[in-house]
Each structure stands twice: as C-alpha cells, then as structure tokens.
Design an enzyme around this catalytic site. Structure first.
Site, PDB file in Angstrom:
ATOM      1  N   CYS A  33      -1.781  -1.409   0.117  1.00 32.55           N
ATOM      2  CA  CYS A  33      -1.584   0.028  -0.116  1.00 32.55           C
ATOM      3  C   CYS A  33      -0.139   0.470   0.097  1.00 32.55           C
ATOM      4  CB  CYS A  33      -2.481   0.823   0.825  1.00 32.55           C
ATOM      5  SG  CYS A  33      -2.121   0.434   2.543  1.00 32.55           S
ATOM      6  N   CYS A 102      -7.129  -2.052   6.586  1.00 29.11           N
ATOM      7  CA  CYS A 102      -6.253  -1.167   7.361  1.00 29.11           C
ATOM      8  C   CYS A 102      -6.078  -1.692   8.793  1.00 29.11           C
ATOM      9  CB  CYS A 102      -6.817   0.242   7.396  1.00 29.11           C
ATOM     10  SG  CYS A 102      -7.248   0.876   5.765  1.00 29.11           S
TER      11      CYS A 102
END
Ligand code: FES
Length: 126
Positions: A33, A102
């Site tokens: 990301c 994440c």
C-alpha cells in the site's frame, strides 16, 4: 470488523512521536500500500525502556504501531525480536484477513530499530 481493543489503539494511540537521542531507529514501508512506519527505541542494560512511533498509514497500521511499542517496553532485545506480526495482531484482538499485511510494518520496523541499535553498538546484525 475491528475489535474494541484495536479501535482503542487507533483512536487513542500510545507512544506517538520520536525519542530524542534514540538508541535505534527502524523504518519500514509496506509494498502493498506504500504506507510507512518509523519506530525509535531507547535501550538500557539490554532492555528496551522506551519506544515511540510515527506512522503514515491506515487505521490498522496505527493500531499495530501503538500496540507494538507497548509490547516491547521492558523486554530484552531477544524477547523483542521474537515478537511476530501474528502476536501483535492477536494482542489487538485479531485483524481482518485483508488487513493482516498491515501488521507486517510493526514487527519489521521494530526489527530494523533493534538491528540499528546493534549496528551502532558494533554487536553485528540481529
Ligand atoms: Fe497500508 Fe494498512 S493499508 S498498512
């Protein structure tokens, strides 16, 4: 979708900032990301006495940063190195599958900060 604990660490993150004269600094980017996390640590007598973070990332990444900096305080370097992304996610009450990436940032930025510390001390890479 997110646990209460995760929401708490997202809305009220612990240990935000940077330690002045840190003993080790680690930065990690997430190729998935483009988000970035930086962790600074203070080390005394082989134990991490303080940890702070700055994260440009999603809510899960901020919660992960907050949790990992809480988890490492008081730990020896070896204990801190043993913290996995799965352990951080579990402490937060789990992450949805699409947000598991994440949690990479937290464990990896921490590892880099410890490697940086060891490099400065001339103790070789972690
Ligand atoms: Fe980038 Fe979560 S979407 S770290």
């Amino acid at each position: 979708m997110y646990s209460e604990k995760l929401m708490d660490h997202f809305t009220n993150p612990r240990n935000v900032g940077e330690i002045p004269n840190a003993d080790g600094i680690g930065e990690e980017g997430n190729p998935t990301c483009g988000d970035v996390m930086k962790i600074s640590i203070k080390v005394e007598d082989g134990r991490i006495t303080d940890a702070k973070f700055r994260t440009f990332g999603c809510g899960a990444a901020i919660a992960v940063s907050s949790m990992v900096t809480e988890m490492v305080k008081g730990k020896t370097l070896d204990e801190a190195l043993a913290i996995t992304k799965e352990a951080v996610a579990a402490e937060l009450g789990g992450l949805p599958p699409q947000k598991m990436h994440c949690s990479n940032l937290g464990a990896d930025a921490l590892r880099r900060a410890i490697e940086d510390y060891k490099g400065r001390k001339g103790a070789g890479p972690a």
